[in-house]
Design an enzyme around this catalytic site. Sequence first.
Site, PDB file in Angstrom:
ATOM      1  CE  LYS A 129      -4.370   0.767  -0.083  1.00  0.00           C
ATOM      2  NZ  LYS A 129      -5.399  -0.194  -0.422  1.00  0.00           N
TER       3      LYS A 129
HETATM    4  P1  NAD Z   1     -13.062   7.689  -2.633  1.00  0.00           P
HETATM    5  O1  NAD Z   1     -12.066   8.477  -2.241  1.00  0.00           O
HETATM    6  O2  NAD Z   1     -13.362   7.436  -4.018  1.00  0.00           O
HETATM    7  O3  NAD Z   1     -14.421   7.863  -1.894  1.00  0.00           O
HETATM    8  C1  NAD Z   1     -14.302   7.799  -0.431  1.00  0.00           C
HETATM    9  C2  NAD Z   1     -15.863   8.538  -0.002  1.00  0.00           C
HETATM   10  O4  NAD Z   1     -16.004   8.222   1.654  1.00  0.00           O
HETATM   11  C3  NAD Z   1     -16.199   9.765  -0.510  1.00  0.00           C
HETATM   12  O5  NAD Z   1     -17.541   9.627  -0.758  1.00  0.00           O
HETATM   13  C4  NAD Z   1     -16.077  10.585   0.871  1.00  0.00           C
HETATM   14  O6  NAD Z   1     -16.789  11.961   0.824  1.00  0.00           O
HETATM   15  C5  NAD Z   1     -16.446   9.349   1.870  1.00  0.00           C
HETATM   16  N1  NAD Z   1     -15.983   9.772   3.260  1.00  0.00           N
HETATM   17  C6  NAD Z   1     -14.708   9.991   3.700  1.00  0.00           C
HETATM   18  N2  NAD Z   1     -14.814  10.116   4.917  1.00  0.00           N
HETATM   19  C7  NAD Z   1     -16.056   9.660   5.474  1.00  0.00           C
HETATM   20  C8  NAD Z   1     -16.499   9.844   7.007  1.00  0.00           C
HETATM   21  N3  NAD Z   1     -15.830  10.031   7.920  1.00  0.00           N
HETATM   22  N4  NAD Z   1     -17.865   9.279   6.698  1.00  0.00           N
HETATM   23  C9  NAD Z   1     -18.558   8.991   5.631  1.00  0.00           C
HETATM   24  N5  NAD Z   1     -18.016   9.181   4.396  1.00  0.00           N
HETATM   25  C10 NAD Z   1     -16.643   9.597   4.426  1.00  0.00           C
HETATM   26  O7  NAD Z   1     -12.541   6.374  -1.980  1.00  0.00           O
HETATM   27  P2  NAD Z   1     -13.088   4.814  -2.650  1.00  0.00           P
HETATM   28  O8  NAD Z   1     -11.867   4.312  -3.450  1.00  0.00           O
HETATM   29  O9  NAD Z   1     -14.320   4.671  -2.834  1.00  0.00           O
HETATM   30  O10 NAD Z   1     -12.461   4.010  -1.088  1.00  0.00           O
HETATM   31  C11 NAD Z   1     -13.403   3.891  -0.137  1.00  0.00           C
HETATM   32  C12 NAD Z   1     -12.996   2.497   0.667  1.00  0.00           C
HETATM   33  O11 NAD Z   1     -12.881   1.332   0.126  1.00  0.00           O
HETATM   34  C13 NAD Z   1     -11.787   2.883   1.237  1.00  0.00           C
HETATM   35  O12 NAD Z   1     -11.611   2.038   2.680  1.00  0.00           O
HETATM   36  C14 NAD Z   1     -10.444   2.106   0.424  1.00  0.00           C
HETATM   37  O13 NAD Z   1      -9.301   1.471   1.065  1.00  0.00           O
HETATM   38  C15 NAD Z   1     -11.498   0.892   0.159  1.00  0.00           C
HETATM   39  N6  NAD Z   1     -11.208   0.309  -1.281  1.00  0.00           N
HETATM   40  C16 NAD Z   1     -11.195   0.892  -2.388  1.00  0.00           C
HETATM   41  C17 NAD Z   1     -11.090   0.282  -3.541  1.00  0.00           C
HETATM   42  C18 NAD Z   1     -10.860   0.993  -5.032  1.00  0.00           C
HETATM   43  O14 NAD Z   1     -10.908   0.095  -5.815  1.00  0.00           O
HETATM   44  N7  NAD Z   1     -10.950   2.177  -4.795  1.00  0.00           N
HETATM   45  C19 NAD Z   1     -10.567  -1.089  -3.361  1.00  0.00           C
HETATM   46  C20 NAD Z   1     -10.897  -1.918  -2.382  1.00  0.00           C
HETATM   47  C21 NAD Z   1     -11.291  -1.060  -1.031  1.00  0.00           C
END
Ligand code: NAD
Length: 439
Positions: A129
């Site tokens: 990561k």
């Molecule tokens: P992103 O940046 O696209 O979106 C994150 C979202 O969460 C946004 O809408 C933001 O406003 C919201 N957010 C942030 N802090 C918050 C809070 N305290 N309360 C409520 N909402 C909040 O990120 P993403 O890529 O969607 O990732 C989200 C999660 O999924 C992370 O934990 C990431 O590690 C995990 N993840 C992402 C992927 C991927 O392919 N992008 C794959 C596996 C896991």
Amino acid sequence: MNTAPVLSESGRPVQPGSTPRDTPRENVNPYHIALEQLETAAQYLELDPGLHEVLKYPERELIVHFPVKMDDGQTRVFTGYRVQHNVARGPAKGGIRYSPHTDLDEVRALAMWMTWKCAIVNIPFGGAKGGVVCDPRTLSHSELERLTRRYTSEISILIGPNTDIPAPDMGTDAATMAWIMDTYSMNVGHTVPAVVTGKPVAVGGSEGRSDATGRGIVFIAQEALRDNGISMRGARFAIQGFGNVGSVAARILHEIGARVIAVCDAEGGLYNPNGLDIPALRDCARREGSILAHGGGDPITPRQLLELDTDVLIPAAVENQITLENVHRIRARIIIEGANGPTTPAADRILQERGVFLVPDVLANAGGVVVSYFEWVQDLQFFFWHEEEVNQKMEKILIRAYRDVREMARKEKVDMRLAAYLIGVKRVADATTLRGFYP
Ligand code: NAD
């Protein structure tokens, strides 16, 4: 209690042999949580103590401090990380997070979770990561590009198509990945698409990658609902986080006839017990930069969303959302962890006692890394697949992994997280043992 070493939140190097601090309140340091989860699995598997010790530590950690020229002519210094947890089963794989809250322990935890995730879905990668401490919303497009290119150069001693392959995570997207690919390629003198996944399709990305994590969550949700005797048609979903993961899961659930009753981003969200109009919400978020401008529901905070009366809760934002503080108020029957690390171990135990069916992050959100694997394979072969083929192959891998975990949970009479860890940790431990320790 876990006996693993405490690693400092300020990013001091690992001190083998040190012991955790006793804290009266719940320990929400993600790396300590990751170590505790490993400890539980290691005890269950009766893992050799030396091997357990090896798996506790990231193999490599790089901290970089680098300058970026800002648009106003000033120079700012940013801090970034790249951590490789384990590469026994293949090159290191894992996303890059841009967040003001990220630190070395968070990146260590996320890297370890990637190791187990790749092993659970049985793709030939280890775990890694990366992160940069910054708030991407406050940076201009050109500042973000300069920051990304310099960070890529700084970590280029670790990344490469055969060694360590980054991908998007919170705060980064396909455009960020295109800059990483271009920067790495400029430095080596030829185009290397396979150095990073989650790129735009026009520069070697895979069809289906941008939707993959959200789509994978829906495949997993379909299995979990069937296992729990709930019909998808009309089932109520509450989704915390409306980014790449949460908004795509919401869109696909809406398309297949589920009722998404609440969504939110960091600023707040909307609740409508009859179901929200997700396409209209996504348009609004694109147009206005926020879902709150859409009037189709009652305002709700991210914390309130977690406590709604719903069939399924999908935390898809950040770590430590379901904790000792709120676990007793969680009313969902099923929790599908879209985010990494949204539930603390203490809350996990209480949910299990209450019979809540929880599909853990290392399985539930693995669709992203599975399609990243497909993207890497396509880039290495310069031969590209249609979206339908990508989605079908992903579905097959995820459903097999889900059923393996479900079977393990039934056989060993354990919860789904421990069952997933028993499979993932065992595969990594076996690979590490088979390879032996050099020299
Ligand atoms: P992103 O940046 O696209 O979106 C994150 C979202 O969460 C946004 O809408 C933001 O406003 C919201 N957010 C942030 N802090 C918050 C809070 N305290 N309360 C409520 N909402 C909040 O990120 P993403 O890529 O969607 O990732 C989200 C999660 O999924 C992370 O934990 C990431 O590690 C995990 N993840 C992402 C992927 C991927 O392919 N992008 C794959 C596996 C896991």
